[in-house]
Design a protein around this motif. Sequence first.
Motif, PDB file in Angstrom:
ATOM      1  N   SER A   1       2.754  -9.338   5.793  1.00 32.07           N
ATOM      2  CA  SER A   1       2.731  -7.995   5.462  1.00 32.07           C
ATOM      3  C   SER A   1       1.902  -7.240   6.544  1.00 32.07           C
ATOM      4  O   SER A   1       1.039  -7.763   7.198  1.00 32.07           O
ATOM      5  N   ALA A   2       2.175  -6.093   6.745  1.00 35.46           N
ATOM      6  CA  ALA A   2       1.523  -4.999   7.597  1.00 35.46           C
ATOM      7  C   ALA A   2       1.218  -3.681   6.802  1.00 35.46           C
ATOM      8  O   ALA A   2       2.133  -3.360   6.387  1.00 35.46           O
ATOM      9  N   GLU A   3       0.166  -3.116   7.001  1.00 29.91           N
ATOM     10  CA  GLU A   3      -0.129  -1.758   6.590  1.00 29.91           C
ATOM     11  C   GLU A   3      -0.976  -1.070   7.674  1.00 29.91           C
ATOM     12  O   GLU A   3      -1.553  -1.550   8.421  1.00 29.91           O
ATOM     13  N   ALA A   4      -0.485   0.353   7.548  1.00 26.76           N
ATOM     14  CA  ALA A   4      -1.475   1.107   8.297  1.00 26.76           C
ATOM     15  C   ALA A   4      -1.482   2.850   7.815  1.00 26.76           C
ATOM     16  O   ALA A   4      -0.378   2.809   7.023  1.00 26.76           O
ATOM     17  N   ASP A   5      -2.472   3.484   8.048  1.00 24.44           N
ATOM     18  CA  ASP A   5      -2.559   4.821   7.629  1.00 24.44           C
ATOM     19  C   ASP A   5      -2.531   5.853   8.604  1.00 24.44           C
ATOM     20  O   ASP A   5      -3.023   5.595   9.662  1.00 24.44           O
ATOM     21  N   TYR A   6      -1.954   6.843   8.271  1.00 26.51           N
ATOM     22  CA  TYR A   6      -1.779   7.952   9.206  1.00 26.51           C
ATOM     23  C   TYR A   6      -1.843   9.268   8.415  1.00 26.51           C
ATOM     24  O   TYR A   6      -1.921   9.418   7.215  1.00 26.51           O
ATOM     25  N   GLY A   7      -2.347  10.191   9.366  1.00 23.94           N
ATOM     26  CA  GLY A   7      -2.624  11.569   8.940  1.00 23.94           C
ATOM     27  C   GLY A   7      -2.847  12.648   9.637  1.00 23.94           C
ATOM     28  O   GLY A   7      -2.977  12.276  10.886  1.00 23.94           O
ATOM     29  N   SER A   8      -2.338  13.955   9.294  1.00 26.15           N
ATOM     30  CA  SER A   8      -2.383  15.093  10.097  1.00 26.15           C
ATOM     31  C   SER A   8      -2.830  16.108   9.393  1.00 26.15           C
ATOM     32  O   SER A   8      -2.114  16.711   8.584  1.00 26.15           O
ATOM     33  N   GLY A   9      -4.170  16.507   9.376  1.00 27.40           N
ATOM     34  CA  GLY A   9      -4.372  17.858   8.338  1.00 27.40           C
ATOM     35  C   GLY A   9      -4.497  17.051   7.085  1.00 27.40           C
ATOM     36  O   GLY A   9      -5.159  15.987   6.844  1.00 27.40           O
ATOM     37  N   ASP A  10      -4.020  17.883   6.259  1.00 26.02           N
ATOM     38  CA  ASP A  10      -4.146  17.400   4.747  1.00 26.02           C
ATOM     39  C   ASP A  10      -3.129  16.286   4.080  1.00 26.02           C
ATOM     40  O   ASP A  10      -3.256  15.491   3.461  1.00 26.02           O
ATOM     41  N   LYS A  11      -2.084  16.114   5.174  1.00 28.78           N
ATOM     42  CA  LYS A  11      -1.017  15.249   5.227  1.00 28.78           C
ATOM     43  C   LYS A  11      -1.207  13.795   5.500  1.00 28.78           C
ATOM     44  O   LYS A  11      -1.940  13.464   6.325  1.00 28.78           O
ATOM     45  N   LYS A  12      -1.091  12.829   4.638  1.00 29.86           N
ATOM     46  CA  LYS A  12      -1.494  11.676   4.946  1.00 29.86           C
ATOM     47  C   LYS A  12      -0.432  10.811   4.478  1.00 29.86           C
ATOM     48  O   LYS A  12       0.354  10.782   3.369  1.00 29.86           O
ATOM     49  N   VAL A  13      -0.267   9.349   5.268  1.00 31.77           N
ATOM     50  CA  VAL A  13       1.145   8.553   4.775  1.00 31.77           C
ATOM     51  C   VAL A  13       0.526   7.162   5.153  1.00 31.77           C
ATOM     52  O   VAL A  13      -0.138   6.813   5.926  1.00 31.77           O
ATOM     53  N   LYS A  14       0.838   6.244   4.058  1.00 28.75           N
ATOM     54  CA  LYS A  14       0.430   4.874   4.028  1.00 28.75           C
ATOM     55  C   LYS A  14       1.713   4.123   4.153  1.00 28.75           C
ATOM     56  O   LYS A  14       2.724   4.409   3.430  1.00 28.75           O
ATOM     57  N   ALA A  15       1.676   3.259   5.450  1.00 29.29           N
ATOM     58  CA  ALA A  15       2.969   2.450   5.678  1.00 29.29           C
ATOM     59  C   ALA A  15       2.843   1.170   5.311  1.00 29.29           C
ATOM     60  O   ALA A  15       1.805   0.574   5.708  1.00 29.29           O
ATOM     61  N   ALA A  16       3.691   0.500   4.961  1.00 23.50           N
ATOM     62  CA  ALA A  16       3.583  -1.064   4.795  1.00 23.50           C
ATOM     63  C   ALA A  16       5.072  -1.722   4.888  1.00 23.50           C
ATOM     64  O   ALA A  16       5.952  -0.941   4.602  1.00 23.50           O
ATOM     65  N   ILE A  17       4.891  -2.796   5.682  1.00 21.31           N
ATOM     66  CA  ILE A  17       5.982  -3.635   5.660  1.00 21.31           C
ATOM     67  C   ILE A  17       5.984  -4.829   5.115  1.00 21.31           C
ATOM     68  O   ILE A  17       4.855  -5.660   5.510  1.00 21.31           O
ATOM     69  N   THR A  18       6.849  -5.460   4.319  1.00 17.01           N
ATOM     70  CA  THR A  18       6.613  -6.659   3.606  1.00 17.01           C
ATOM     71  C   THR A  18       7.829  -7.486   3.807  1.00 17.01           C
ATOM     72  O   THR A  18       8.915  -6.972   3.667  1.00 17.01           O
ATOM     73  N   ASP A  19       7.467  -8.626   4.077  1.00 21.50           N
ATOM     74  CA  ASP A  19       8.592  -9.904   4.491  1.00 21.50           C
ATOM     75  C   ASP A  19       8.759 -10.427   3.134  1.00 21.50           C
ATOM     76  O   ASP A  19       7.942 -11.096   2.912  1.00 21.50           O
ATOM     77  N   THR A  20       9.957 -10.236   2.525  1.00 26.47           N
ATOM     78  CA  THR A  20      10.269 -11.103   1.286  1.00 26.47           C
ATOM     79  C   THR A  20      10.720 -12.685   1.628  1.00 26.47           C
ATOM     80  O   THR A  20      10.980 -13.239   0.698  1.00 26.47           O
ATOM     81  N   GLY A  21      10.865 -12.997   3.050  1.00 29.62           N
ATOM     82  CA  GLY A  21      11.378 -14.102   3.548  1.00 29.62           C
ATOM     83  C   GLY A  21      12.743 -14.382   2.817  1.00 29.62           C
ATOM     84  O   GLY A  21      13.362 -15.470   3.148  1.00 29.62           O
ATOM     85  N   GLY A  22      13.521 -13.151   2.660  1.00 32.99           N
ATOM     86  CA  GLY A  22      14.819 -13.373   2.310  1.00 32.99           C
ATOM     87  C   GLY A  22      15.268 -13.948   0.887  1.00 32.99           C
ATOM     88  O   GLY A  22      16.160 -14.290   0.658  1.00 32.99           O
ATOM     89  N   ALA A  23      14.095 -14.359   0.108  1.00 26.56           N
ATOM     90  CA  ALA A  23      14.251 -14.914  -0.976  1.00 26.56           C
ATOM     91  C   ALA A  23      14.763 -13.715  -2.122  1.00 26.56           C
ATOM     92  O   ALA A  23      14.094 -12.815  -2.253  1.00 26.56           O
TER      93      ALA A  23
END
Length: 108
Positions: free
Chosen positions: A1-23
Amino acid sequence: SAEADYGSGDKKVKAAITDTGGAGMALMGMAAWSSMNLDKEDKDGWEKTSSYKGYKTYEKFNKTYNSSELALIVENRFVVSLNGYDCDVDDLKKFADDLDIDAIKKLN
């Protein structure tokens, strides 16, 4: 998994990528919505499953907190989740446009 936070002014985005392993079971645990058709709205907001650029998506908007969610399945293995604060789903789709989905596909 990977996560990152981004923002500009009041707007904020939390992004995450999760690998389920194809299961299949892991994918169902992370994104139970992936096998459903959902479309509901009430006074607090809405949520639905849809597709975006060929990917199955889950979209949600909460009017009370002005928060949004966008999740998509890539290659039936990766779950890309975006959570927005002070932004709507269209803002998250613009954010998703800037993600390198092809690079995520190559991890498969």
